[in-house]
Scaffold this motif. Structure first.
Motif, PDB file in Angstrom:
ATOM      1  N   PHE A  68       0.676  -1.381  -0.044  1.00  0.00           N
ATOM      2  CA  PHE A  68      -0.041   0.403  -0.029  1.00  0.00           C
ATOM      3  C   PHE A  68       1.018   1.096  -0.257  1.00  0.00           C
ATOM      4  CE2 PHE A  68      -3.757  -2.712   1.239  1.00  0.00           C
ATOM      5  CZ  PHE A  68      -2.915  -3.197   1.649  1.00  0.00           C
ATOM      6  N   THR A  69       0.272   2.088  -0.446  1.00  0.00           N
ATOM      7  CA  THR A  69       1.174   3.499  -0.653  1.00  0.00           C
ATOM      8  C   THR A  69       1.185   4.058   1.144  1.00  0.00           C
ATOM      9  OG1 THR A  69      -1.354   4.939  -0.704  1.00  0.00           O
ATOM     10  CG2 THR A  69       0.434   4.385  -2.310  1.00  0.00           C
ATOM     11  N   LYS A  70       1.419   5.335   1.161  1.00  0.00           N
ATOM     12  CA  LYS A  70       1.339   5.847   2.863  1.00  0.00           C
ATOM     13  C   LYS A  70       0.072   6.295   2.969  1.00  0.00           C
ATOM     14  CE  LYS A  70       5.798   6.742   4.198  1.00  0.00           C
ATOM     15  NZ  LYS A  70       7.430   7.316   4.112  1.00  0.00           N
ATOM     16  N   PRO A  71      -0.988   6.948   3.772  1.00  0.00           N
ATOM     17  CA  PRO A  71      -2.341   7.809   4.251  1.00  0.00           C
ATOM     18  C   PRO A  71      -2.156   8.774   3.291  1.00  0.00           C
ATOM     19  CG  PRO A  71      -1.747   5.979   5.958  1.00  0.00           C
ATOM     20  CD  PRO A  71      -0.245   6.048   5.592  1.00  0.00           C
ATOM     21  N   SER A  72      -2.777   9.112   2.656  1.00  0.00           N
ATOM     22  CA  SER A  72      -2.760  10.394   2.315  1.00  0.00           C
ATOM     23  C   SER A  72      -3.229  11.333   3.703  1.00  0.00           C
ATOM     24  CB  SER A  72      -3.990  10.861   1.639  1.00  0.00           C
ATOM     25  OG  SER A  72      -3.772  12.109   1.381  1.00  0.00           O
ATOM     26  N   ILE A  73      -2.320  12.612   3.582  1.00  0.00           N
ATOM     27  CA  ILE A  73      -2.500  13.451   4.450  1.00  0.00           C
ATOM     28  C   ILE A  73      -3.919  14.067   4.667  1.00  0.00           C
ATOM     29  CG2 ILE A  73      -1.816  16.034   6.001  1.00  0.00           C
ATOM     30  CD1 ILE A  73       1.460  14.881   4.995  1.00  0.00           C
ATOM     31  N   LYS A  74      -3.953  14.341   3.389  1.00  0.00           N
ATOM     32  CA  LYS A  74      -5.094  15.053   2.597  1.00  0.00           C
ATOM     33  C   LYS A  74      -6.079  14.743   3.489  1.00  0.00           C
ATOM     34  CE  LYS A  74      -2.816  17.835  -0.407  1.00  0.00           C
ATOM     35  NZ  LYS A  74      -2.552  18.114  -2.351  1.00  0.00           N
ATOM     36  N   GLN A  75      -6.537  13.332   2.669  1.00  0.00           N
ATOM     37  CA  GLN A  75      -7.764  12.300   2.955  1.00  0.00           C
ATOM     38  C   GLN A  75      -7.745  11.310   3.777  1.00  0.00           C
ATOM     39  OE1 GLN A  75     -11.010  14.013   1.018  1.00  0.00           O
ATOM     40  NE2 GLN A  75      -9.423  15.950   0.147  1.00  0.00           N
ATOM     41  N   GLU A  76      -6.893  11.229   4.209  1.00  0.00           N
ATOM     42  CA  GLU A  76      -6.859  10.079   5.241  1.00  0.00           C
ATOM     43  C   GLU A  76      -7.016   8.595   4.909  1.00  0.00           C
ATOM     44  OE1 GLU A  76      -8.423  11.338   8.806  1.00  0.00           O
ATOM     45  OE2 GLU A  76      -6.824  12.540   9.354  1.00  0.00           O
ATOM     46  N   ILE A  77      -6.287   8.336   3.298  1.00  0.00           N
ATOM     47  CA  ILE A  77      -6.947   6.845   2.694  1.00  0.00           C
ATOM     48  C   ILE A  77      -5.427   6.646   2.257  1.00  0.00           C
ATOM     49  CG2 ILE A  77      -9.302   7.788   1.781  1.00  0.00           C
ATOM     50  CD1 ILE A  77      -8.712   7.758  -1.189  1.00  0.00           C
ATOM     51  N   CYS A  78      -5.148   5.464   2.280  1.00  0.00           N
ATOM     52  CA  CYS A  78      -4.398   5.201   1.528  1.00  0.00           C
ATOM     53  C   CYS A  78      -4.876   4.243   0.022  1.00  0.00           C
ATOM     54  CB  CYS A  78      -2.893   3.764   2.049  1.00  0.00           C
ATOM     55  SG  CYS A  78      -3.879   2.748   2.774  1.00  0.00           S
ATOM     56  N   CYS A  79      -3.949   3.582  -1.045  1.00  0.00           N
ATOM     57  CA  CYS A  79      -3.820   3.051  -2.213  1.00  0.00           C
ATOM     58  C   CYS A  79      -3.309   1.726  -2.002  1.00  0.00           C
ATOM     59  CB  CYS A  79      -2.833   3.699  -3.340  1.00  0.00           C
ATOM     60  SG  CYS A  79      -4.750   5.699  -3.410  1.00  0.00           S
ATOM     61  N   ARG A  80      -3.772   0.419  -2.709  1.00  0.00           N
ATOM     62  CA  ARG A  80      -2.991  -0.357  -3.054  1.00  0.00           C
ATOM     63  C   ARG A  80      -2.072  -0.223  -4.253  1.00  0.00           C
ATOM     64  NH1 ARG A  80      -3.975  -5.540  -1.392  1.00  0.00           N
ATOM     65  NH2 ARG A  80      -5.422  -6.294  -0.253  1.00  0.00           N
ATOM     66  N   ARG A  81      -0.634  -0.558  -3.765  1.00  0.00           N
ATOM     67  CA  ARG A  81      -0.349  -0.763  -5.045  1.00  0.00           C
ATOM     68  C   ARG A  81      -0.277  -3.124  -6.252  1.00  0.00           C
ATOM     69  NH1 ARG A  81       3.885   2.932  -3.207  1.00  0.00           N
ATOM     70  NH2 ARG A  81       4.475   1.699  -2.203  1.00  0.00           N
ATOM     71  N   ILE A  82      -0.168  -2.585  -6.931  1.00  0.00           N
ATOM     72  CA  ILE A  82       0.340  -3.884  -7.961  1.00  0.00           C
ATOM     73  C   ILE A  82       1.841  -3.519  -8.355  1.00  0.00           C
ATOM     74  CG2 ILE A  82      -1.701  -4.249  -7.972  1.00  0.00           C
ATOM     75  CD1 ILE A  82      -2.054  -3.410 -11.290  1.00  0.00           C
ATOM     76  N   ARG A  83       2.542  -5.316  -8.462  1.00  0.00           N
ATOM     77  CA  ARG A  83       3.277  -4.873  -9.674  1.00  0.00           C
ATOM     78  C   ARG A  83       3.276  -5.848 -10.700  1.00  0.00           C
ATOM     79  NH1 ARG A  83       8.957  -7.279  -6.216  1.00  0.00           N
ATOM     80  NH2 ARG A  83       7.291  -8.876  -6.781  1.00  0.00           N
TER      81      ARG A  83
END
Length: 202
Positions: free
Chosen positions: A62-77
């Motif tokens: 995952f990405t680090k949680p966004s400071i602005k929206q407090e959500i993170c995103c999945r990543r794929i390789r």
């Protein structure tokens, strides 16, 4: 849920998908559900995904949680080429500047040249927030993201208007290009059919 241990590096790309906010927690916490949704969306919209996606992929943290929206995103390789992509939900604006549902009405009004100070008065934030939000839309290729059949596009000519400013007034730069060559560019004072036709005639 921990963020991925691998440090971010240049070359990360983003795939923006229509994941509903109501399902997003499950998409982050349930690996089987996440893979099933990705495969389902690929079946419906293969043009949104990189060409190597059908060759296989792995969930990549995952990405680090966004400071602005407090959500993170999945990543794929991707298995082919090992490129890493961030899966961003469409209910959040690019760069996590806001929820799309919260800014949709304001951005719609800005199409009719409602000034940023008036938008801020009604919808909150400050005028520069809305100005940056509108200008930020120009960073993305809307056509490149939505064209499903490139063979249906004209092969010989491309034309588009670039929004800009001249002495404090919004203008439109009508640009025509073909085969990597700039054929014409002229300023239109408005987006009316008459002004644009005149500018495209240069």
């Amino acid at each position: 849920m921990d963020t991925v241990t691998h440090p971010p590096k240049k070359g990360y790309r983003t795939i923006r998908l229509p994941l509903a906010e109501s399902e997003y927690d499950r998409f982050l916490s349930n690996r089987s559900y996440a893979k099933a949704r990705l495969d389902e969306l690929y079946e419906d919209f293969p043009e949104w995904f990189p060409d190597a996606f059908p060759s296989g992929y792995a969930l990549y943290g995952f990405t680090k949680p966004s400071i602005k929206q407090e959500i993170c995103c999945r990543r794929i390789r991707l298995e082919q080429g090992q490129s890493v992509f961030t899966i961003a939900p469409a209910f959040v604006m690019p760069y996590m500047t806001g929820r799309t549902q919260e800014v949709d009405d304001a951005l719609f009004l800005m199409r009719f040249h409602v000034p940023c100070w008036a938008i801020a008065h009604v919808f909150g934030h400050d005028p520069m927030y809305w100005y940056r939000l509108e200008q930020g839309l120009g960073r993305f290729s809307i056509v490149g993201a939505t064209v499903k059949n490139p063979e249906c596009l004209p092969k010989d000519l491309v034309a588009d208007e670039k929004h800009s400013w001249l002495k404090g007034q919004r203008v439109y730069i009508a640009t025509t290009a073909a085969k990597d060559c700039m054929l014409g560019a002229s300023v239109a004072q408005s987006a009316s059919q008459t002004d644009l036709e005149k500018a495209y005639g240069v």
